[in-house]
Design a protein around this motif. Structure first.
Motif, PDB file in Angstrom:
ATOM      1  N   LEU A 147       0.813  -1.216   0.000  1.00 38.81           N
ATOM      2  CA  LEU A 147       0.000   0.000   0.000  1.00 38.81           C
ATOM      3  C   LEU A 147       0.851   1.273   0.000  1.00 38.81           C
ATOM      4  O   LEU A 147       0.521   2.259  -0.676  1.00 38.81           O
ATOM      5  N   GLU A 148       1.948   1.261   0.729  1.00 42.73           N
ATOM      6  CA  GLU A 148       2.805   2.445   0.774  1.00 42.73           C
ATOM      7  C   GLU A 148       3.357   2.778  -0.610  1.00 42.73           C
ATOM      8  O   GLU A 148       3.383   3.947  -1.025  1.00 42.73           O
ATOM      9  N   LEU A 149       3.768   1.742  -1.347  1.00 41.23           N
ATOM     10  CA  LEU A 149       4.259   1.953  -2.714  1.00 41.23           C
ATOM     11  C   LEU A 149       3.127   2.386  -3.639  1.00 41.23           C
ATOM     12  O   LEU A 149       3.330   3.214  -4.536  1.00 41.23           O
ATOM     13  N   ALA A 150       1.945   1.829  -3.432  1.00 44.12           N
ATOM     14  CA  ALA A 150       0.797   2.212  -4.261  1.00 44.12           C
ATOM     15  C   ALA A 150       0.499   3.699  -4.115  1.00 44.12           C
ATOM     16  O   ALA A 150       0.257   4.405  -5.113  1.00 44.12           O
ATOM     17  N   HIS A 151       0.536   4.195  -2.895  1.00 40.38           N
ATOM     18  CA  HIS A 151       0.286   5.622  -2.675  1.00 40.38           C
ATOM     19  C   HIS A 151       1.384   6.475  -3.305  1.00 40.38           C
ATOM     20  O   HIS A 151       1.110   7.556  -3.845  1.00 40.38           O
ATOM     21  N   GLU A 152       2.617   5.972  -3.281  1.00 40.24           N
ATOM     22  CA  GLU A 152       3.731   6.696  -3.916  1.00 40.24           C
ATOM     23  C   GLU A 152       3.500   6.807  -5.424  1.00 40.24           C
ATOM     24  O   GLU A 152       3.755   7.864  -6.027  1.00 40.24           O
ATOM     25  N   ILE A 153       3.021   5.738  -6.049  1.00 39.77           N
ATOM     26  CA  ILE A 153       2.742   5.746  -7.492  1.00 39.77           C
ATOM     27  C   ILE A 153       1.668   6.779  -7.817  1.00 39.77           C
ATOM     28  O   ILE A 153       1.791   7.545  -8.784  1.00 39.77           O
ATOM     29  N   VAL A 154       0.599   6.806  -7.024  1.00 42.05           N
ATOM     30  CA  VAL A 154      -0.492   7.761  -7.266  1.00 42.05           C
ATOM     31  C   VAL A 154       0.024   9.196  -7.187  1.00 42.05           C
ATOM     32  O   VAL A 154      -0.271  10.027  -8.056  1.00 42.05           O
TER      33      VAL A 154
ATOM     34  N   GLU B  72      13.625   5.331 -13.084  1.00 42.14           N
ATOM     35  CA  GLU B  72      14.553   5.763 -12.039  1.00 42.14           C
ATOM     36  C   GLU B  72      13.853   5.829 -10.683  1.00 42.14           C
ATOM     37  O   GLU B  72      14.412   5.419  -9.662  1.00 42.14           O
ATOM     38  N   LYS B  73      12.620   6.320 -10.668  1.00 42.44           N
ATOM     39  CA  LYS B  73      11.892   6.499  -9.420  1.00 42.44           C
ATOM     40  C   LYS B  73      11.314   5.199  -8.863  1.00 42.44           C
ATOM     41  O   LYS B  73      11.249   5.010  -7.642  1.00 42.44           O
ATOM     42  N   LEU B  74      10.875   4.310  -9.747  1.00 43.26           N
ATOM     43  CA  LEU B  74      10.085   3.163  -9.302  1.00 43.26           C
ATOM     44  C   LEU B  74      10.808   1.823  -9.355  1.00 43.26           C
ATOM     45  O   LEU B  74      10.441   0.880  -8.650  1.00 43.26           O
ATOM     46  N   SER B  75      11.808   1.684 -10.228  1.00 45.15           N
ATOM     47  CA  SER B  75      12.540   0.421 -10.325  1.00 45.15           C
ATOM     48  C   SER B  75      13.807   0.526  -9.468  1.00 45.15           C
ATOM     49  O   SER B  75      14.446   1.575  -9.457  1.00 45.15           O
ATOM     50  N   PRO B  76      14.186  -0.506  -8.710  1.00 43.94           N
ATOM     51  CA  PRO B  76      13.678  -1.887  -8.716  1.00 43.94           C
ATOM     52  C   PRO B  76      12.599  -2.175  -7.680  1.00 43.94           C
ATOM     53  O   PRO B  76      12.323  -3.324  -7.386  1.00 43.94           O
ATOM     54  N   LYS B  77      12.020  -1.139  -7.093  1.00 39.23           N
ATOM     55  CA  LYS B  77      10.974  -1.370  -6.090  1.00 39.23           C
ATOM     56  C   LYS B  77       9.742  -2.024  -6.704  1.00 39.23           C
ATOM     57  O   LYS B  77       8.946  -2.654  -6.007  1.00 39.23           O
ATOM     58  N   LEU B  78       9.566  -1.837  -8.022  1.00 41.05           N
ATOM     59  CA  LEU B  78       8.381  -2.332  -8.717  1.00 41.05           C
ATOM     60  C   LEU B  78       8.770  -2.865 -10.095  1.00 41.05           C
ATOM     61  O   LEU B  78       9.847  -2.563 -10.610  1.00 41.05           O
ATOM     62  N   TYR B  79       7.882  -3.679 -10.686  1.00 42.50           N
ATOM     63  CA  TYR B  79       8.076  -4.199 -12.032  1.00 42.50           C
ATOM     64  C   TYR B  79       7.345  -3.289 -13.011  1.00 42.50           C
ATOM     65  O   TYR B  79       6.148  -3.007 -12.836  1.00 42.50           O
ATOM     66  N   LEU B  80       8.040  -2.777 -14.020  1.00 44.11           N
ATOM     67  CA  LEU B  80       7.444  -1.918 -15.034  1.00 44.11           C
ATOM     68  C   LEU B  80       7.605  -2.574 -16.394  1.00 44.11           C
ATOM     69  O   LEU B  80       8.671  -3.115 -16.706  1.00 44.11           O
TER      70      LEU B  80
END
Length: 266
Positions: free
Chosen positions: A87-94, A167-175
């Motif tokens: 959820l914390e990462l989801a809010h960061e994406i938004v 740069e902002k989201l990888s490697p915390k997430l798969y894009l």
């Protein structure tokens, strides 16, 4: 090599822009199943957007959906595997997408949500066959972990921001780009290959005993990781370069060509 499972991407592989399964394609996949192969779909689509294609093909098997984040049986609805975004990462994406002015879709419990309806919402609904829900502020709405996000923009605008997003989201997430207009964001462990690995463990089938066919960047891990990875002729050149073999394009029924070469007439 005698393959035991064939995994087929949907958009650009199973169907073209008209979203119609051709008779030859249906016939070839049916013949694969008659020969004892497990035939499944491996797609970035939602489960509820994938299930109608499985029904049209007569598939009663687990489906690899959400780029591998959800493996769910087409008939029984049994969930074999599900990875969600913290959820914390989801809010960061938004917050990031709002800052950049990017259109964002989010997916919770196999429903999709947007802040407000737009041309992008309608465009996605035309492709997926699924009606979304406008819920206002997505950050406030998200109290449960989503399965994925999609950023929807014209290719030129996505290209403008793609390096910054990586740069902002990888490697915390798969894009991954599933279409030129879609950038998909999921849990960092997610890929179609992971979904196939999990399904293979359930069915007693090794990755080396699988054949996979796809056309987009979100297919690359799958094409590289199975026994035989086939890229469609309409795939970008750098996707084709990762495959074991390149078949004809979607308009030339490349899926049928590959199935006939390696399974039906092999």
């Amino acid at each position: 090599m005698k393959y035991k499972l064939v995994a087929v991407d949907i958009d650009g592989t199973l169907v073209g822009e008209d979203l119609v399964i051709r008779d030859n394609t249906r016939r070839a996949l049916h013949q694969c199943a008659q020969q004892g192969l497990v035939v499944t779909l491996a797609t970035g689509r939602m489960f509820q957007s994938t299930k109608p294609y499985a029904e049209k093909l007569g598939l009663d098997v687990p489906l690899i959906t959400y780029n591998g984040a959800l493996v769910k049986h087409s008939g029984t609805g049994e969930v074999y595997h599900h990875r969600t975004i913290p959820l914390e990462l989801a809010h960061e994406i938004v917050r990031l997408c709002k800052e950049l002015g990017l259109h964002l879709h989010t997916y919770v419990d196999d429903e999709y949500y947007v802040e407000e309806y737009s041309d992008w919402s309608r465009r996605y609904e035309e492709i997926s066959g699924v009606t979304g829900h406008a819920v206002g502020d997505l950050e406030k709405f998200l109290t449960r972990e989503p399965t994925k996000f999609i950023i929807s923009e014209e290719p030129e605008k996505l290209e403008q921001y793609i390096d910054y997003l990586w740069e902002k989201l990888s490697p915390k997430l798969y894009l991954a780009r599933s279409r030129p207009i879609f950038l998909e964001i999921l849990h960092p462990s997610v890929s179609k290959l992971e979904g196939l690995r999990f399904l293979g463990e359930c069915l007693g089938i090794q990755l080396s005993e699988m054949m996979a066919i796809g056309d987009a960047y979100n297919d690359v891990e799958m094409l590289k990781g199975v026994g035989l990875g086939v890229a469609m002729g309409n795939a970008p050149p750098d996707v084709q370069a990762q495959a074991d073999w390149v078949t004809a394009g979607i308009e030339e029924e490349g899926l049928v060509v590959a199935l006939e070469k390696f399974i039906l007439k092999g």
